[in-house]
Design a protein around this motif. Structure first.
Motif, mmCIF file in Angstrom:
data_model
loop_
_atom_site.group_PDB
_atom_site.id
_atom_site.type_symbol
_atom_site.label_atom_id
_atom_site.label_comp_id
_atom_site.label_asym_id
_atom_site.label_seq_id
_atom_site.Cartn_x
_atom_site.Cartn_y
_atom_site.Cartn_z
ATOM 1 N N LEU A 1 -1.479 7.228 22.865
ATOM 2 C CA LEU A 1 0.008 7.379 23.274
ATOM 3 C C LEU A 1 0.744 8.218 24.055
ATOM 4 C CD1 LEU A 1 1.118 4.549 20.561
ATOM 5 C CD2 LEU A 1 0.048 4.280 22.913
ATOM 6 N N LEU A 2 0.012 9.749 23.494
ATOM 7 C CA LEU A 2 0.092 11.117 24.013
ATOM 8 C C LEU A 2 0.099 10.847 26.101
ATOM 9 C CD1 LEU A 2 1.902 13.560 23.903
ATOM 10 C CD2 LEU A 2 -0.330 14.425 22.810
ATOM 11 N N ALA A 3 -1.258 9.946 25.847
ATOM 12 C CA ALA A 3 -1.511 10.199 27.504
ATOM 13 C C ALA A 3 -0.341 9.613 28.186
ATOM 14 C CB ALA A 3 -2.459 10.466 27.193
ATOM 15 N N ILE A 4 -0.523 7.973 27.200
ATOM 16 C CA ILE A 4 0.271 7.625 27.465
ATOM 17 C C ILE A 4 1.563 7.705 28.206
ATOM 18 C CG2 ILE A 4 1.175 5.100 28.301
ATOM 19 C CD1 ILE A 4 -1.802 4.253 26.396
ATOM 20 N N ALA A 5 2.258 8.234 27.029
ATOM 21 C CA ALA A 5 3.400 8.738 27.383
ATOM 22 C C ALA A 5 3.417 9.703 28.624
ATOM 23 C CB ALA A 5 4.188 9.559 26.300
ATOM 24 N N GLU A 6 2.784 11.064 29.215
ATOM 25 C CA GLU A 6 2.184 11.974 29.735
ATOM 26 C C GLU A 6 2.280 11.383 31.450
ATOM 27 O OE1 GLU A 6 0.404 15.386 26.811
ATOM 28 O OE2 GLU A 6 -1.065 13.776 28.394
ATOM 29 N N LYS A 7 1.755 10.351 30.848
ATOM 30 C CA LYS A 7 1.789 9.609 32.660
ATOM 31 C C LYS A 7 2.724 9.037 32.806
ATOM 32 C CE LYS A 7 -3.215 9.271 33.001
ATOM 33 N NZ LYS A 7 -4.046 9.844 33.072
ATOM 34 N N SER A 8 3.545 8.039 31.685
ATOM 35 C CA SER A 8 4.344 7.485 32.237
ATOM 36 C C SER A 8 5.770 8.161 32.068
ATOM 37 C CB SER A 8 4.162 6.261 30.991
ATOM 38 O OG SER A 8 4.571 6.727 30.064
#
Ligand code: ZN
Length: 445
Positions: A415-422
């Motif tokens: 989810l951290l990676a998704i937060a960084e992308k989104s």
């Protein structure tokens, strides 16, 4: 949301914590802490009323890698008196007056003979410096430049240090909050400075409050808390918990957390470790822009925890970092310099970081062949056009979060990676994931 509203939304009562931190710092400030001894034990005993932890004693003479636990140091009194018997420097007035680990003395000396043993800060004439001589048997006094100038260069002085070096032990504290995820994070601080507030009383106070607050919250990960004297304590701890360190992914050294300046961040030695990414994501989500302190090997106990044999990723979130404020290691780093409010502000950030460490995990879509049909599960507005309407903004945000989570839930993106992308927040993505799990669309990766 403002920062304070965000903290309230995450269940953090900053005002209550501020009052408690203020009272604790005031109570603990006068205790004569050092590497070992009664001041450290009294400090730990008081903090143990805040949060439960175990204390351990390591006998004097014990080897801790390249270091040896020193003898225990205790002081009954220490002063310099003039020919009339007036105490011109008195340890009872401020425990910074005595060089740490000074040996016993009772002598009458001329000013000129005494002068090399007197330490002042000519650039800060009202302040008393902080000096120690832990590993070389010596003695000395620290005083303000004003006090020095008031002494008579032709006078004689009686110097008394009633101190004892005797076999005893070094005390450190540890608590482990077990988790179910198999992952563990470490929070450390140190408790060896005498009456100095930001560096370092603020660290142990935040350490104990964080331990208590975390113990009250549900958590998946394990959290390990260590508190002891700087350097030698960390080495004692590491030498006695070497194998347990293999479980630790990284963590934070809690130091200098209650100053009046802006928030600051000292990254891990790697700079882009999970610890750094979660910390930076937290700052962004709280609308904080901390001062960046580049990694420096001249830090605190990360010098030990990140050493080649351990290489733990240790960072620090600070409010007036050591070396970066003029009052550092002087009597001007006192209770007037720090505040419970500033300490609670830093504590709130640490709790928000932990919440995001907890929220962060990778998921796997149970419907990986394209998009699942959300409408069939009541997860999509019945009227497709409605999601463009302002009245439905929160539904829209939740739907957007679910779509980001579903798209990246291939087991490789957390989810951290998704937060960084989104640009969406970790808590919002975690709520979306929870909803998708409840609808049979996700499983833990
Ligand atoms: Zn220090």
């Amino acid at each position: 949301m403002s920062g304070d509203e965000q903290f309230r939304a995450e269940g953090i009562d900053l005002a209550g914590l501020a009052a408690e931190a203020q009272a604790l710092m005031a109570e603990l400030f006068p205790l004569p802490r050092s590497l070992t001894g009664a001041g450290v034990r009294a400090t730990l005993a008081r903090l143990a009323q805040v949060a439960p932890f175990a204390t351990h004693e390591v006998p004097s003479g014990s080897a801790c890698y390249d270091w040896t636990v020193p003898e225990e140091w205790s002081v009954r009194q220490a002063f310099i008196a003039d020919a009339q018997g007036r105490r011109v420097v008195d340890w009872a007035a401020n425990n910074l007056h005595l060089v740490g680990y000074s040996v016993a003395v009772d002598r009458v000396m001329g000013f000129n003979e005494l002068r090399p043993r007197l330490h002042t800060l000519p650039g800060m004439p009202e302040a008393i410096p902080y000096r120690t001589s832990y590993y070389q048997r010596d003695w000395g006094f620290c005083l303000s430049q004003r006090q020095l100038e008031a002494m008579d260069p032709a006078g004689t002085y009686r110097v008394v240090i009633e101190a004892e070096h005797a076999p005893g032990s070094l005390t450190y504290a540890q608590a482990v909050l077990p988790g179910s995820s198999g992952r563990e994070f470490l929070f450390t601080s140190y408790c060896c400075h005498p009456s100095l507030a930001n560096d370092n009383l603020s660290g142990p106070v935040l350490w104990a409050l964080l331990l208590r607050e975390l113990g009250r919250r549900p958590h998946r990960h394990g959290y390990r808390f260590y508190l002891g004297p700087e350097t030698i304590g960390a080495l004692c701890y590491l030498s006695r918990h070497f194998y347990e360190m293999e479980r630790v992914e990284g963590g934070f050294v809690l130091t200098c957390v209650a100053g009046p300046g802006p928030l600051g961040y000292k990254p891990t030695w790697q700079g882009d470790h999970l610890i750094d990414r979660v910390a930076r994501r937290t700052f962004a989500e709280l609308g904080l822009e901390p001062v960046e302190h580049p990694f420096d090997v001249l830090g605190s106990d990360e010098r030990q925890f990140s050493a080649p044999a351990f290489r733990l990723a240790m960072a620090s979130i600070v409010k007036d970092k050591y070396h970066a404020y003029p009052q550092y290691h002087t009597s001007a780093d006192d209770l007037a310099f720090v505040s419970g409010r500033d300490l609670a502000a830093t504590l709130g950030v640490y709790l928000a970081v932990i919440e995001r460490l907890e929220a962060n995990r990778a998921w796997r879509s149970l419907n990986p062949h394209g998009e699942p049909m959300l409408g069939r599960r009541g997860l999509y507005p019945a009227l497709g056009g409605a999601i463009a309407q302002p009245a439905a903004a929160s539904d829209h945000a939740e739907l957007t979060a679910m779509r980001w989570v579903l798209f990246f839930s291939d087991g490789r993106h957390d989810l951290l990676a998704i937060a960084e992308k989104s640009g969406l927040t970790l808590p919002a993505l975690a709520r979306a994931a929870t909803k998708l799990v409840a609808n049979g669309l996700l499983e833990p990766a």
